[in-house]
Design a protein around this motif. Structure first.
Motif, PDB file in Angstrom:
ATOM      1  N   LEU A  10      17.735  -1.839 -25.437  1.00 26.17           N
ATOM      2  CA  LEU A  10      16.578  -0.971 -25.273  1.00 26.17           C
ATOM      3  C   LEU A  10      15.770  -0.931 -26.566  1.00 26.17           C
ATOM      4  O   LEU A  10      14.543  -0.873 -26.541  1.00 26.17           O
TER       5      LEU A  10
ATOM      6  N   PHE B 288       8.113   9.634 -35.723  1.00 27.09           N
ATOM      7  CA  PHE B 288       8.788   9.361 -34.454  1.00 27.09           C
ATOM      8  C   PHE B 288      10.295   9.244 -34.677  1.00 27.09           C
ATOM      9  O   PHE B 288      11.090   9.743 -33.879  1.00 27.09           O
TER      10      PHE B 288
ATOM     11  N   TYR C 237      16.157  15.165 -31.913  1.00 20.06           N
ATOM     12  CA  TYR C 237      16.503  15.307 -30.493  1.00 20.06           C
ATOM     13  C   TYR C 237      17.938  14.864 -30.262  1.00 20.06           C
ATOM     14  O   TYR C 237      18.665  15.465 -29.470  1.00 20.06           O
TER      15      TYR C 237
ATOM     16  N   PHE D 268       4.964  17.809 -25.359  1.00 16.64           N
ATOM     17  CA  PHE D 268       5.487  17.883 -26.729  1.00 16.64           C
ATOM     18  C   PHE D 268       4.953  19.111 -27.452  1.00 16.64           C
ATOM     19  O   PHE D 268       5.694  19.830 -28.107  1.00 16.64           O
TER      20      PHE D 268
ATOM     21  N   ILE E  62       7.395  -1.965 -21.559  1.00 17.80           N
ATOM     22  CA  ILE E  62       7.420  -0.577 -22.022  1.00 17.80           C
ATOM     23  C   ILE E  62       7.628   0.375 -20.846  1.00 17.80           C
ATOM     24  O   ILE E  62       8.401   1.326 -20.931  1.00 17.80           O
TER      25      ILE E  62
ATOM     26  N   ALA F 224      11.227   0.266 -20.064  1.00 18.11           N
ATOM     27  CA  ALA F 224      12.022   1.018 -21.033  1.00 18.11           C
ATOM     28  C   ALA F 224      11.884   2.508 -20.771  1.00 18.11           C
ATOM     29  O   ALA F 224      12.865   3.261 -20.801  1.00 18.11           O
TER      30      ALA F 224
ATOM     31  N   ILE G 293      14.931   5.094 -19.666  1.00 18.24           N
ATOM     32  CA  ILE G 293      15.370   6.300 -20.374  1.00 18.24           C
ATOM     33  C   ILE G 293      15.621   7.443 -19.395  1.00 18.24           C
ATOM     34  O   ILE G 293      16.631   8.131 -19.463  1.00 18.24           O
TER      35      ILE G 293
ATOM     36  N   LYS H 139      12.866  14.539 -23.366  1.00  8.72           N
ATOM     37  CA  LYS H 139      12.530  14.510 -24.794  1.00  8.72           C
ATOM     38  C   LYS H 139      12.362  13.078 -25.297  1.00  8.72           C
ATOM     39  O   LYS H 139      11.373  12.747 -25.955  1.00  8.72           O
ATOM     40  N   PHE H 140      13.353  12.243 -24.983  1.00 13.66           N
ATOM     41  CA  PHE H 140      13.281  10.868 -25.476  1.00 13.66           C
ATOM     42  C   PHE H 140      12.195  10.082 -24.773  1.00 13.66           C
ATOM     43  O   PHE H 140      11.562   9.202 -25.363  1.00 13.66           O
TER      44      PHE H 140
ATOM     45  N   ARG I  88       9.348  11.286 -23.843  1.00 12.83           N
ATOM     46  CA  ARG I  88       8.100  11.640 -24.516  1.00 12.83           C
ATOM     47  C   ARG I  88       7.886  10.792 -25.760  1.00 12.83           C
ATOM     48  O   ARG I  88       6.809  10.243 -25.975  1.00 12.83           O
ATOM     49  N   VAL I  89       8.926  10.740 -26.606  1.00 13.81           N
ATOM     50  CA  VAL I  89       8.792   9.987 -27.863  1.00 13.81           C
ATOM     51  C   VAL I  89       8.486   8.520 -27.565  1.00 13.81           C
ATOM     52  O   VAL I  89       7.597   7.911 -28.172  1.00 13.81           O
ATOM     53  N   THR I  90       9.208   7.963 -26.587  1.00 11.82           N
ATOM     54  CA  THR I  90       8.997   6.555 -26.237  1.00 11.82           C
ATOM     55  C   THR I  90       7.585   6.325 -25.711  1.00 11.82           C
ATOM     56  O   THR I  90       6.929   5.343 -26.068  1.00 11.82           O
TER      57      THR I  90
ATOM     58  N   LEU J 248       4.874   7.957 -26.369  1.00 11.78           N
ATOM     59  CA  LEU J 248       3.872   8.004 -27.436  1.00 11.78           C
ATOM     60  C   LEU J 248       3.965   6.784 -28.339  1.00 11.78           C
ATOM     61  O   LEU J 248       2.956   6.247 -28.792  1.00 11.78           O
ATOM     62  N   LEU J 249       5.207   6.341 -28.587  1.00 11.87           N
ATOM     63  CA  LEU J 249       5.389   5.147 -29.417  1.00 11.87           C
ATOM     64  C   LEU J 249       4.757   3.933 -28.738  1.00 11.87           C
ATOM     65  O   LEU J 249       4.084   3.121 -29.373  1.00 11.87           O
TER      66      LEU J 249
ATOM     67  N   ILE K  25      -4.299  -2.183 -28.229  1.00  6.38           N
ATOM     68  CA  ILE K  25      -4.115  -3.631 -28.401  1.00  6.38           C
ATOM     69  C   ILE K  25      -4.559  -4.356 -27.136  1.00  6.38           C
ATOM     70  O   ILE K  25      -5.271  -5.365 -27.196  1.00  6.38           O
TER      71      ILE K  25
END
Lengths: 236, 258
Positions: free
Chosen positions: A174, A226, A233, B79, B135, B138, B142, B154-155, B157-159, B161-162, B169
């Motif tokens: 991942l 991040f 978390y 978030f 993406i 992925a 999650i 939670k994770f 959200r972070v993913t 935004l990343l 692009i």
């Protein structure tokens, strides 16, 4: 000068970062060559691609910039898998986060140690890599200089993906997927920048080289938060 | 406005009223737009009838990026404001976005073969859209690998935004790099460069895809709210426990408060 014990309540982010780098360095050396992993992977990767492409010098020279970036991107992703996972597992991250109001110093130290332990050894052998792949030595050194300019961005991309997977307790597969958006621009501009130098013989500048440095700076601002959020978390 | 829909029951009520309308307007629009786009609109003077792939491909690619942008905006809302519905909306948008990205890639391949002579080329636009596809995978992975929904959110959200780094692009890939893919002809400074006879059906198709997306997101979020309620209820429900001696007793489980 720096407190070598992260449990000291007076630890500042900077001294925490230095402590982390020193500790990671000690662990890497004492664990029987942890610092060697990324470099060794890179060497194996180069050897395999050379076999796969065949011994034609022109063919190898044309592919050399791309292979240099590709090998190091994969090696850094591999090295990143262990970057946070061990601290997460053995509880040291919990101790550090309990005694520091921000994980900024910790993240800075971790990214630095990824750079020193995984990226720097590859950067040192980059000129040799380019020479054995058929690039003139004088140009190979210039090419390696350009390569070093893009390495911080690669480390940051691999590092933040590692923080996410470590926080989630997920596996490295991942992580490779998560670091892709950050890695691909580096590959595109990095390969272009090295090609400008080694194939066109131009000086170490040009828009691609500048964009590479811009990517370093952008990632430096965007990605560490991040990583911090993901680790926090993970600790909850 | 934000606070108003923070109540899942209120959102569910709104979604229940809105969903049939969204679905019906999507169906009506498609019944009108599809024949116009695929039969009655003029063929291109260079590409002939192949140009009709545009009416499938362009809206799909549009939806693929818009869906991701939607996920990113919802993730920011979740978030910053801990908005309870935002995560559900983002999660509901992801499968649609994944499907749209897949449709854009596949229809693009069918369009690329007759016009460029190749099913696939590794240029910046195609590659960055392929990255978007991964993406999405992925992001969905999650949600599925972390069993506790609150932790997964939670994770995720972070993913989300990343991964948003990828969206600019994609948008600018045709300007920054030499690409076989044509530059923007719809959303660009100076107005669209497509003739009205093709622009109208294209915009109808885009509107249709967007209505479908809106319906799918509402329905998906609604399903998650219902699922969460069912989970809470089963956690609260009295449990029958079979003891070793064969007799059963009923016990109030210590579930989370609903």
């Amino acid at each position: 000068m720096f407190v070598l014990d992260s449990r000291d309540p007076n630890t500042t982010p900077l001294s925490l970062a230095v402590n982390i780098v020193l500790r990671d360095g000690r662990v890497a050396i004492r664990s029987g060559g942890g610092w060697f992993n990324a470099l060794f992977f890179f060497a194996i990767f180069s050897m395999f691609t050379a076999f796969a492409l065949g011994p034609g010098r022109e063919q190898l020279a044309a592919a050399a910039p791309a292979l240099l970036w590709l090998g190091s991107a994969l090696a850094l992703n591999l090295a990143g898998v262990e970057l946070f996972a061990n601290d997460m597992k053995d509880g040291s991250l919990r101790v550090i986060s309990a005694e520091n109001s921000s994980l900024g110093g910790y993240i800075a130290g971790k990214f630095t140690s990824l750079f020193l332990m995984a990226a720097a050894p590859i950067a040192l052998v980059a000129p040799i890599f380019l020479v054995v792949f058929g690039i003139e030595p004088a140009l190979a050194f210039k090419g390696a200089a350009v390569f070093i300019a893009g390495l911080p961005a690669l480390c940051l991309g691999a590092g933040v993906a590692a923080a996410l997977t470590a926080g989630m307790g997920a596996n490295g597969l991942l992580g490779a997927c998560l670091s892709a958006p950050a890695t691909i621009p580096v590959l595109i501009f990095g390969v272009g920048a090295i090609q400008n130098v080694v194939q066109l013989g131009s000086a170490v500048d040009g828009s691609e080289f500048l964009i590479l440095i811009a990517l370093d700076l952008i990632y430096l601002v965007i990605l560490p938060p991040f990583a911090i959020i993901a680790l926090r978390y993970g600790l909850e | 406005m934000l606070d108003f829909f923070a109540n899942p029951a209120r959102f569910e009520a709104l979604s229940r009223t809105l969903s049939p309308w969204l679905l019906a307007s999507w169906a009506i629009l498609f019944v009108i737009a599809l024949p116009i786009a695929l039969v009655f609109s003029p063929a291109d003077y260079q590409q002939g009838d192949t140009v009709r792939l545009m009416y499938i491909h362009v809206p799909a690619a549009w939806m693929a990026t818009i869906a991701y942008t939607f996920i990113a905006v919802m993730s920011v809302m979740a978030f910053i404001w801990r908005h309870p519905i935002a995560d559900a909306l983002a999660r509901a948008a992801a499968p649609v976005g994944l499907a749209m990205t897949g449709l854009a890639l596949v229809s693009g391949a069918f369009w690329g073969k007759p016009t460029w002579g190749a099913w696939w080329v590794w240029d910046a636009r195609l590659t960055s859209v392929l990255v978007l596809f991964f993406i999405y995978l992925a992001y969905l992975a999650i949600w599925d690998t972390i069993s506790d929904p609150a932790r997964a959110a939670k994770f995720a959200r972070v993913t989300a935004l990343l991964g948003f780094v990828n969206i600019p692009i994609i948008k600018f890939s045709v300007d920054w790099w030499n690409s076989l893919h044509q530059p923007a002809s719809l959303v660009r400074a100076g107005g669209p460069t497509i003739d009205g006879s093709m622009l109208t059906p294209l915009l109808m198709m885009i509107a249709g895809y967007t209505l479908f997306f809106a319906w799918a997101v509402c329905a998906g979020a609604e399903a998650q709210i219902i699922e969460a309620r069912a989970r809470r209820r089963s956690a609260r429900a009295p449990r029958r426990i079979l003891k070793v001696d064969g007799t059963a007793r009923t016990e109030q489980a210590e579930g989370e408060d609903g």
